[in-house]
Structures are given as structure tokens and as C-alpha cells.
Scaffold this motif. Structure first.
Motif, short mmCIF file in Angstrom:
data_model
loop_
_atom_site.label_atom_id
_atom_site.label_comp_id
_atom_site.label_asym_id
_atom_site.label_seq_id
_atom_site.Cartn_x
_atom_site.Cartn_y
_atom_site.Cartn_z
N LYS A 190 12.20 -2.97 -13.23
CA LYS A 190 13.24 -2.59 -12.28
C LYS A 190 12.84 -1.39 -11.44
CE LYS A 190 16.81 -4.02 -11.64
NZ LYS A 190 17.20 -5.05 -10.62
N ILE A 191 12.31 -0.35 -12.07
CA ILE A 191 11.97 0.85 -11.31
C ILE A 191 10.81 0.59 -10.35
CG2 ILE A 191 12.81 2.43 -13.09
CD1 ILE A 191 9.93 2.99 -13.87
N SER A 192 10.01 -0.47 -10.64
CA SER A 192 8.89 -0.81 -9.76
C SER A 192 9.34 -1.70 -8.60
CB SER A 192 7.79 -1.52 -10.56
OG SER A 192 7.33 -0.72 -11.62
N ILE A 246 21.87 -12.01 -25.94
CA ILE A 246 21.87 -12.66 -27.25
C ILE A 246 21.20 -11.81 -28.32
CG2 ILE A 246 21.06 -14.69 -28.53
CD1 ILE A 246 21.21 -16.21 -25.81
N LYS A 247 20.01 -11.32 -28.02
CA LYS A 247 19.25 -10.54 -29.00
C LYS A 247 18.34 -9.56 -28.28
CE LYS A 247 17.72 -9.57 -33.18
NZ LYS A 247 18.59 -8.90 -34.18
N PRO A 248 18.86 -8.40 -27.89
CA PRO A 248 18.03 -7.42 -27.17
C PRO A 248 16.89 -6.89 -28.04
CG PRO A 248 20.12 -6.43 -27.83
CD PRO A 248 20.22 -7.89 -28.14
N VAL A 249 15.70 -6.90 -27.48
CA VAL A 249 14.50 -6.40 -28.17
C VAL A 249 14.01 -5.18 -27.41
CG1 VAL A 249 12.15 -6.96 -28.91
CG2 VAL A 249 13.92 -8.74 -28.93
N ARG A 250 13.74 -4.10 -28.14
CA ARG A 250 13.41 -2.84 -27.47
C ARG A 250 12.15 -2.95 -26.62
NH1 ARG A 250 12.36 1.76 -30.11
NH2 ARG A 250 13.41 3.02 -28.53
N ASN A 251 11.13 -3.67 -27.09
CA ASN A 251 9.90 -3.80 -26.30
C ASN A 251 10.16 -4.54 -24.99
OD1 ASN A 251 8.40 -2.46 -28.22
ND2 ASN A 251 7.69 -4.32 -29.24
N ILE A 252 11.02 -5.54 -25.04
CA ILE A 252 11.37 -6.28 -23.82
C ILE A 252 12.15 -5.38 -22.87
CG2 ILE A 252 12.73 -8.20 -22.90
CD1 ILE A 252 11.98 -9.80 -25.37
N LEU A 253 13.05 -4.57 -23.42
CA LEU A 253 13.82 -3.65 -22.59
C LEU A 253 12.92 -2.66 -21.87
CD1 LEU A 253 16.87 -2.88 -24.91
CD2 LEU A 253 16.95 -4.05 -22.70
N LEU A 254 11.86 -2.21 -22.55
CA LEU A 254 10.93 -1.28 -21.91
C LEU A 254 10.22 -1.96 -20.75
CD1 LEU A 254 9.79 1.56 -22.09
CD2 LEU A 254 8.01 0.70 -23.61
N LEU A 296 17.44 1.93 -19.80
CA LEU A 296 16.83 2.96 -20.62
C LEU A 296 17.79 3.45 -21.71
CD1 LEU A 296 14.31 4.68 -21.03
CD2 LEU A 296 15.27 6.37 -19.45
N ALA A 297 19.06 3.59 -21.37
CA ALA A 297 20.06 4.02 -22.35
C ALA A 297 20.19 3.00 -23.48
CB ALA A 297 21.41 4.24 -21.67
N LEU A 298 20.16 1.71 -23.14
CA LEU A 298 20.23 0.68 -24.17
C LEU A 298 19.01 0.74 -25.06
CD1 LEU A 298 21.66 -1.75 -25.42
CD2 LEU A 298 20.57 -3.21 -23.70
N TRP A 299 17.87 1.01 -24.49
CA TRP A 299 16.63 1.16 -25.27
C TRP A 299 16.78 2.26 -26.31
CZ3 TRP A 299 12.78 4.91 -25.97
CH2 TRP A 299 11.58 4.46 -26.52
N PHE A 300 17.33 3.40 -25.90
CA PHE A 300 17.54 4.51 -26.84
C PHE A 300 18.65 4.20 -27.84
CE2 PHE A 300 15.21 7.30 -23.85
CZ PHE A 300 14.44 8.00 -24.77
N ALA A 301 19.70 3.53 -27.38
CA ALA A 301 20.82 3.21 -28.28
C ALA A 301 20.37 2.31 -29.42
CB ALA A 301 21.95 2.55 -27.49
N LEU A 302 19.51 1.35 -29.12
CA LEU A 302 19.02 0.43 -30.15
C LEU A 302 18.04 1.10 -31.10
CD1 LEU A 302 18.43 -2.81 -28.04
CD2 LEU A 302 20.35 -2.30 -29.56
N LYS A 349 24.73 -3.41 -23.25
CA LYS A 349 24.13 -4.75 -23.33
C LYS A 349 24.75 -5.67 -22.28
CE LYS A 349 24.98 -7.24 -27.03
NZ LYS A 349 24.90 -7.78 -28.42
N VAL A 350 26.06 -5.61 -22.13
CA VAL A 350 26.74 -6.44 -21.13
C VAL A 350 26.35 -6.00 -19.71
CG1 VAL A 350 28.98 -7.08 -20.17
CG2 VAL A 350 28.67 -6.99 -22.64
N VAL A 351 26.28 -4.69 -19.50
CA VAL A 351 25.92 -4.17 -18.17
C VAL A 351 24.51 -4.63 -17.77
CG1 VAL A 351 25.40 -2.07 -16.86
CG2 VAL A 351 27.45 -2.18 -18.27
N VAL A 352 23.55 -4.50 -18.69
CA VAL A 352 22.17 -4.91 -18.40
C VAL A 352 22.11 -6.42 -18.17
CG1 VAL A 352 19.82 -5.03 -19.30
CG2 VAL A 352 21.18 -2.96 -19.64
#
Length: 268
Positions: free
Chosen positions: A214-216, A200-208, A240-246, A147-150
Motif C-alpha cells: 500500500k505505501i508503495s 477470515i484468518k489474518p497472518v502477520r507476515n501477509i499484513l507486512l 500496521l496497527a493490525l500487525w501490532f495488535a496481532l 480487521k474489518v477496516v483493512v
């Protein structure tokens, strides 16, 4: 695969991409590297002769992490990734360049934490086991790290947009935007806002969405597009790792609650 196994391979590939891509720039003697050698008083001629050796070593470290990941190399990549990132402001670039590259040192750090850290020197050269069980507490720590890295990498890139970094303005101009400065500010505000949401509040849909973003957008570099994209593997991998972790942490549950549930399951 279990969530922790997915995280292992995502971070492992991300680390390899980052250092293989970075190493290629040394092999092809990227001119801007002369500025970083100059920090230590090394002239251009010597810098160009040293670059391929540094680049080849980076590539070797990345390949080893793909084939035979060990904690010693992951630890080295944390240190080396942070060191090379800090060379940028030391050579006169904005400090935002450091935090924008949080994926370079954050991805191997998250992989180290996921593997259980380093408890003794014998572990340094033992292979990291992708199938090892990971405790809920370790998963929580990995999630916090990611979360901090992202947050940092998004904040850093957004910051560079807001201050209208020349390279980014050239990107937007090459894409056909007539007012690249305005585009840079809008992109910067978007990325800084996204960074704060992740913190503050990571949301998986936003992370996707951010992963796709980023990749684009990293494909828009005017020179060496493929290598630039590969070098930023730590950024994609961290998101992507944070997405899976959550994914493995139900909403409203704390880590102690998860541990209690696991204990009850084992008892039954």
C-alpha cells in the motif's frame, strides 16, 4: 512501549495524515470536489470559494489530533470521514469508493475504541492518555475493528481495479504497462483475495507485505503524489496497527484464556 501504546501512536499519526492530506486538497481547490458540493446544489463558483475553508478545518483537526488528541475530535473525524466518503457515490462514483476509504473513518474509530470509548460527555474534551492500560477485551475489539477496516479498504481498491477505474488505468499506463486493463484486473484479484484472507484468518507476515504494497503503490498517482500519499495514511495505519495488535495475541489462545493468564500472574 507496550502494544497498546504503539497502536495509539500509529492510529493517531494515521488520522492526522488522512485529514491533513485531505485538507490540502481543499486549500488547493481540487476540481473534483465541485462534484461533491453539487450534491447539495452548490455551484462551481461557490464551491471553489468554500473549498479552502473546508480544507483548512480538516488540516486543523489533523494537527490537533497530533498535538492534543481528544475524543470529541476523533468522533467528529469518524463522522466526517464516513460522510465525505459517501459523497462519492452520491455524486455518481462507484460505491467501491466508499469502502476503499474505510481507513478515513476506521482509523479514528479504532483509536476511540482503544481509548475506552466515550462513557460520559466530560470525556469528550479530556486528552486521550497514550499510557492508559487497555484490557484484553478492548484489545480484542480493536483487533476486530482493524480487521474489518483493512478488509474493506483492500476490497474497495480491488473492486475499483476490477471495474477498471480510469484513474488506475492511467497510473498503470504511466508506469509503462501496454495493457493497463489486464494489469488492473490482476491487481484487483490480488487485493480482493488479500482482503478475504485478512477477514477470515489474518497472518502477520501477509499484513507486512500488504503494508509495503500500500505505501508503495499509493505513490503512483500522476498528480499531487505527496498529498495523495499522505491522505491515505488511514490505510497504512490500519494495516500496521493490525500487525501490532496481532503480535500480542499468541496463536491458539482465546481472549478468555489471556484474561485467565493475566489473573494468574497478578495473583502470583
Amino acid at each position: 512501549m507496550r502494544t497498546e501504546q504503539k497502536l495509539h501512536y500509529i492510529l493517531r499519526i494515521a488520522v492526522a495524515m488522512c485529514f491533513i492530506g485531505h485538507g490540502v486538497f481543499g486549500v488547493i481547490t481540487k476540481e473534483i470536489w465541485c462534484n461533491y458540493f453539487a450534491v447539495f446544489g452548490i455551484g462551481k463558483a461557490s464551491a471553489y470559494s468554500l473549498m479552502p475553508w473546508v480544507g483548512a478545518f480538516d488540516i486543523l483537526m489533523g494537527v490537533i489530533m497530533l498535538a492534543y488528541p481528544v475524543r470529541a475530535i476523533a468522533l467528529w473525524l469518524v463522522v466526517w470521514g464516513a460522510f465525505t466518503a459517501f459523497l462519492r457515490p452520491m455524486s455518481g462514483e462507484p460505491f467501491a469508493e466508499v469502502i476503499e476509504r474505510a481507513g478515513n473513518f476506521g482509523a479514528p474509530l479504532a483509536l476511540l475504541i482503544l481509548s475506552g470509548g466515550i462513557k460520559n460527555w466530560k470525556q469528550l474534551f479530556a486528552p486521550i492518555d497514550s499510557s492508559a492500560q487497555v484490557s484484553p477485551k478492548t484489545m480484542e475489539t480493536v483487533s476486530h475493528c482493524l480487521k474489518v477496516v483493512v478488509f474493506l479498504l483492500l476490497m474497495g481498491h480491488g473492486w475499483l481495479n476490477v471495474i477498471e477505474k480510469k484513474g488506475l488505468l492511467n497510473q498503470y499506463a504511466s508506469l509503462g504497462f501496454s495493457h493497463p486493463g489486464k494489469v488492473a484486473v490482476m491487481v484487483g484479484v490480488f487485493e480482493i483475495t488479500a482482503a478475504l484472507i485478512v477477514l477470515i484468518k489474518p497472518v502477520r507476515n501477509i499484513l507486512l507485505v500488504l503494508f509495503i504494497w500500500k505505501i508503495s503503490t499509493e505513490l503512483f498517482y500522476p498528480h499531487y503524489e505527496v498529498f495523495e500519499w499522505i491522505e491515505r495514511g488511514g490505510s497504512y495505519g490500519a494495516i500496521l496497527a493490525l500487525w501490532f495488535a496481532l503480535k500480542g495475541i499468541p496463536s491458539g489462545f482465546s481472549i478468555p484464556s489471556l484474561q485467565k493468564i493475566n489473573k494468574q500472574k497478578s495473583t502470583n
